[in-house]
Design a protein around this motif. Sequence first.
Motif, PDB file in Angstrom:
ATOM      1  N   LEU A 479     -32.390 -11.535 -14.694  1.00  0.00           N
ATOM      2  CA  LEU A 479     -31.788 -12.359 -15.750  1.00  0.00           C
ATOM      3  C   LEU A 479     -31.009 -13.502 -15.109  1.00  0.00           C
ATOM      4  N   ARG A 480     -31.307 -14.744 -15.538  1.00  0.00           N
ATOM      5  CA  ARG A 480     -30.559 -15.885 -15.031  1.00  0.00           C
ATOM      6  C   ARG A 480     -29.577 -16.355 -16.103  1.00  0.00           C
ATOM      7  N   GLY A 481     -28.570 -17.109 -15.703  1.00  0.00           N
ATOM      8  CA  GLY A 481     -27.631 -17.683 -16.655  1.00  0.00           C
ATOM      9  C   GLY A 481     -26.531 -18.371 -15.864  1.00  0.00           C
ATOM     10  N   PHE A 484     -21.114 -21.359 -14.094  1.00  0.00           N
ATOM     11  CA  PHE A 484     -20.505 -22.584 -13.561  1.00  0.00           C
ATOM     12  C   PHE A 484     -21.622 -23.618 -13.537  1.00  0.00           C
ATOM     13  N   LYS A 485     -21.524 -24.647 -14.360  1.00  0.00           N
ATOM     14  CA  LYS A 485     -22.623 -25.610 -14.453  1.00  0.00           C
ATOM     15  C   LYS A 485     -22.292 -26.909 -13.729  1.00  0.00           C
ATOM     16  N   PRO A 486     -23.129 -27.301 -12.782  1.00  0.00           N
ATOM     17  CA  PRO A 486     -22.927 -28.600 -12.141  1.00  0.00           C
ATOM     18  C   PRO A 486     -23.545 -29.676 -13.034  1.00  0.00           C
ATOM     19  N   ARG A 487     -22.762 -30.448 -13.780  1.00  0.00           N
ATOM     20  CA  ARG A 487     -23.318 -31.398 -14.722  1.00  0.00           C
ATOM     21  C   ARG A 487     -23.137 -32.824 -14.223  1.00  0.00           C
ATOM     22  N   THR A 517     -26.862 -16.043 -10.651  1.00  0.00           N
ATOM     23  CA  THR A 517     -26.054 -17.116 -11.225  1.00  0.00           C
ATOM     24  C   THR A 517     -25.605 -18.067 -10.125  1.00  0.00           C
ATOM     25  N   GLU A 518     -25.396 -19.326 -10.510  1.00  0.00           N
ATOM     26  CA  GLU A 518     -25.027 -20.321  -9.501  1.00  0.00           C
ATOM     27  C   GLU A 518     -23.549 -20.234  -9.161  1.00  0.00           C
ATOM     28  N   VAL A 519     -23.255 -20.399  -7.865  1.00  0.00           N
ATOM     29  CA  VAL A 519     -21.855 -20.465  -7.439  1.00  0.00           C
ATOM     30  C   VAL A 519     -21.646 -21.871  -6.874  1.00  0.00           C
ATOM     31  N   LEU A 535     -26.803 -14.702  -5.660  1.00  0.00           N
ATOM     32  CA  LEU A 535     -26.040 -15.949  -5.753  1.00  0.00           C
ATOM     33  C   LEU A 535     -27.000 -17.121  -5.664  1.00  0.00           C
ATOM     34  N   GLN A 536     -26.887 -18.036  -6.606  1.00  0.00           N
ATOM     35  CA  GLN A 536     -27.766 -19.206  -6.579  1.00  0.00           C
ATOM     36  C   GLN A 536     -27.017 -20.389  -5.988  1.00  0.00           C
ATOM     37  N   ILE A 537     -27.674 -21.080  -5.038  1.00  0.00           N
ATOM     38  CA  ILE A 537     -27.141 -22.349  -4.543  1.00  0.00           C
ATOM     39  C   ILE A 537     -28.002 -23.409  -5.209  1.00  0.00           C
ATOM     40  N   GLY A 538     -27.379 -24.256  -5.999  1.00  0.00           N
ATOM     41  CA  GLY A 538     -28.116 -25.241  -6.771  1.00  0.00           C
ATOM     42  C   GLY A 538     -28.581 -26.408  -5.923  1.00  0.00           C
ATOM     43  N   ALA A 539     -29.517 -27.177  -6.500  1.00  0.00           N
ATOM     44  CA  ALA A 539     -30.093 -28.315  -5.792  1.00  0.00           C
ATOM     45  C   ALA A 539     -28.997 -29.262  -5.287  1.00  0.00           C
ATOM     46  N   ARG A 540     -27.987 -29.483  -6.129  1.00  0.00           N
ATOM     47  CA  ARG A 540     -26.934 -30.437  -5.747  1.00  0.00           C
ATOM     48  C   ARG A 540     -26.074 -29.952  -4.601  1.00  0.00           C
ATOM     49  N   ASN A 541     -26.146 -28.670  -4.318  1.00  0.00           N
ATOM     50  CA  ASN A 541     -25.311 -28.089  -3.258  1.00  0.00           C
ATOM     51  C   ASN A 541     -26.100 -27.602  -2.058  1.00  0.00           C
ATOM     52  N   LEU A 560     -31.842 -19.986  -2.875  1.00  0.00           N
ATOM     53  CA  LEU A 560     -31.502 -21.326  -2.374  1.00  0.00           C
ATOM     54  C   LEU A 560     -32.474 -22.346  -2.956  1.00  0.00           C
ATOM     55  N   LYS A 561     -31.952 -23.271  -3.770  1.00  0.00           N
ATOM     56  CA  LYS A 561     -32.835 -24.263  -4.380  1.00  0.00           C
ATOM     57  C   LYS A 561     -32.934 -25.504  -3.503  1.00  0.00           C
ATOM     58  N   ARG A 562     -34.095 -26.095  -3.542  1.00  0.00           N
ATOM     59  CA  ARG A 562     -34.308 -27.284  -2.727  1.00  0.00           C
ATOM     60  C   ARG A 562     -33.536 -28.452  -3.328  1.00  0.00           C
ATOM     61  N   VAL A 622     -40.712 -20.761  -7.572  1.00  0.00           N
ATOM     62  CA  VAL A 622     -40.779 -22.110  -8.146  1.00  0.00           C
ATOM     63  C   VAL A 622     -39.972 -22.137  -9.446  1.00  0.00           C
ATOM     64  N   ASP A 623     -39.303 -23.250  -9.689  1.00  0.00           N
ATOM     65  CA  ASP A 623     -38.580 -23.453 -10.945  1.00  0.00           C
ATOM     66  C   ASP A 623     -39.294 -24.550 -11.739  1.00  0.00           C
ATOM     67  N   PRO A 624     -40.215 -24.156 -12.643  1.00  0.00           N
ATOM     68  CA  PRO A 624     -40.957 -25.172 -13.387  1.00  0.00           C
ATOM     69  C   PRO A 624     -40.107 -25.824 -14.484  1.00  0.00           C
ATOM     70  N   SER A 625     -38.974 -25.224 -14.819  1.00  0.00           N
ATOM     71  CA  SER A 625     -38.136 -25.771 -15.891  1.00  0.00           C
ATOM     72  C   SER A 625     -37.449 -27.047 -15.437  1.00  0.00           C
ATOM     73  N   HIS A 626     -36.719 -26.959 -14.318  1.00  0.00           N
ATOM     74  CA  HIS A 626     -36.018 -28.155 -13.837  1.00  0.00           C
ATOM     75  C   HIS A 626     -36.987 -29.146 -13.202  1.00  0.00           C
ATOM     76  N   ALA A 627     -38.128 -28.645 -12.734  1.00  0.00           N
ATOM     77  CA  ALA A 627     -39.108 -29.558 -12.138  1.00  0.00           C
ATOM     78  C   ALA A 627     -39.661 -30.511 -13.195  1.00  0.00           C
ATOM     79  N   ILE A 651     -37.240 -19.395 -14.796  1.00  0.00           N
ATOM     80  CA  ILE A 651     -37.555 -20.175 -15.992  1.00  0.00           C
ATOM     81  C   ILE A 651     -36.414 -20.099 -16.994  1.00  0.00           C
ATOM     82  N   GLU A 652     -36.156 -21.234 -17.657  1.00  0.00           N
ATOM     83  CA  GLU A 652     -35.116 -21.221 -18.676  1.00  0.00           C
ATOM     84  C   GLU A 652     -35.705 -20.889 -20.044  1.00  0.00           C
ATOM     85  N   ALA A 653     -34.997 -20.006 -20.764  1.00  0.00           N
ATOM     86  CA  ALA A 653     -35.425 -19.623 -22.114  1.00  0.00           C
ATOM     87  C   ALA A 653     -34.171 -19.480 -22.956  1.00  0.00           C
TER      88      ALA A 653
END
Length: 691
Positions: A479-481, A484-487, A517-519, A535-541, A560-562, A622-627, A651-653
């Motif tokens: 389950l993803r969610g 902390f959102k990097p906006r 979840t992203e930290v 722990l998710q490391i987002g693209a921006r980080n 770890l996201k690219r 692969v993350d087809p949602s943000h791609a 995937i986001e739902a």
Amino acid sequence: MDPLSKPRETIDRLDREFVSLLAARLKAVREIVGHKQNNPDVRLRDEERERQLFEIWAREADTHGISPYFAGRVLREILTWSRRDQERVLDSRGSTDAGTRSVRVGYQGVPACYSDLTIGKVFASRPIARLERIGFRGFAAAVDALEAGEVDYALLPIENTIAGSINEVYDLIGTRHVTIVGEEVWPVEHCLLGLPGAKLEHVRTVRSHPVALQQCQKFLDGFVGVTAESFHDTAGAAEAVARGGDPTVAAIASEDAAREYGLVVLKREIADHAINITRFLLLGRQPEVFDVRRPAKTSLVFAVNHRRGALLECLKSFDAQGINLTKLESRPQVATPWEYAFYADIEGHVSDVRVQAALEEVRAHTNHMKVLGSYPRRVESERERAQIESMISAVTPAAEVEAPTCPAEPAAPAKKAAKNPNLKLCSLREDAKRTLVDVSGVVFGGERFVLAMGPCAVENRRQMMDAAELVKRGGASVLRGGAFKPRTSPYAFQGLGFAGLDLLVEAGRTYEMPVVTEVLHPEDVERVAESADMLQIGARNMQNFALLKEVGRSKRPVLLKRGMSATIEELLLAAEYIMAGGNHRVVLCERGIRTFETATRNTLDIAAVPVLKARTHLPVIVDPSHASGVRELVIPLAIAAAAIGADGVIIEAHPNPSEALCDKDQALTGDDLSKLVAQLKPILASQGRRL
Ligand code: PEP
Ligand code: MN
């Protein structure tokens, strides 16, 4: 007239019917046992039949508008009980006193302590007429009584998932004339108990066993002005509270202890960790016979001679026979300083040929070896657990789609990159062995394609629970969610922070999925890691090196996201940062990169999957949602990811995409999820993989 009385009457009537239906079902089960009893070649468990049952229940539930997942859990309980009932019948075969025997069981503690409760569970499925439980002050006293014939069995705790092994019990089983005849597990649920009428805010003293106090440390730390006092056991503390009559004194023990001593629960779920399980051993004087078709476990103790590699040789003997080792523990030997006794638990019965061959081999490398017992295995192996989980969630109808053939292991790209000597830990090694990353039981990089799904952001409890139910039904295993959102914009919804994390964890626990979840900040890593499974490391980080170093120190696996402008090499170097810190559980994620193209949110670099697979042993998803940023493209890109050999997708739902606070245009609906699974299944099947 009370408006509740009518519906309550209906409920009472239905419940009575329900119980009588359960009894009728059990009767049919017993007819099957009779058949199995007379036919030793028939397997005890028929997984295919169980799968059918889950499907029937899911379908029925769906037509009645009930969650198939909820129905699956009810069925799981019923099946567990049917199996235990079967075992009872099979175990009583041949014994003349079955059903008339009176049994005395010793334990350490007082009535309603966790050992006492577990005795009830163990003997609920054994054919006996009367059960007498005798509490002793210590573990040794219970074993003394067993050796002296004052009790027939002793049930002692051997390990706890938080506190670890119970050394004294290990030493007892290794040195006394007893044998292990069973094991059982008990999920510990600590509650704060007080006198009837007592108020939580008036409590000044909390008593319990030191281990229980330690397991509720965070709760106690936040409870200002309260002193904790050690007590010899949890239920004993409850008994003392009841006897003392002081409403400012409370105890930490089980809800059953509250019932036993006339106390009330002032607060539930006060332990620092939700999962807190104790494993117990049932000790007897003689080995016991049980149906050979039941999965067994064997415990042994051995001391190796002081030659180099002796322990390794012992362990290799098990591996050579394909035997799984489930526990290894070492204890000092009092008489010979710096020498150790090793306690090992292995899967299989001591009479199995493979176990015998392994033990023969082990004997050659040891000074001393003793089998402590073979007994029915209660702790489900990971494989069995995953199998049941997959039966519950994989009830989406099979697709009627022509199956294309795609290899899961793609050919290495023609253009070989020069090897970067700085990629010491993440590079694919000579033996090309791939790393499996286990996230609380869900494995990335194996034969199962992982679906990690959930909303972009945790918005509120209702949305999170609905989203979890939706994705569980849609075949998700993680389950993803975002809490902390990097906006990009400071005015956009920033996430609920730790409150959101709590909601995500609650939803994950309810629907039995680990959570990712992203930290965002290095200083948050430890706290997020306490409850998130990954722990998710987002693209921006991706190149926030302080953050990478911090998650490198964490014990949690990392997604770890690219980075959106990062090369594949830079992605691997970021993974190297995490691994260099000691954390080797890294899963890489291709989520689209920035290009001149604006038709999609990012450009999915699908070729990055085989390129990465040729360069690293780490799993790649692969993350087809943000791609894509576009709902209609998410499924085709997910299919492409599976076809090219990715290990999963994230995937986001959302239960109601048009109202999502974040990324509403790319969120899939429940209908989309069933299409996704239907299209993925044949592709994965053609690669020898599955969901
Ligand atoms: C996300 O997955 O929630 C997210 C923000 O993704 P990314 O870091 O890839 O943009
Ligand atoms: Mn998002």
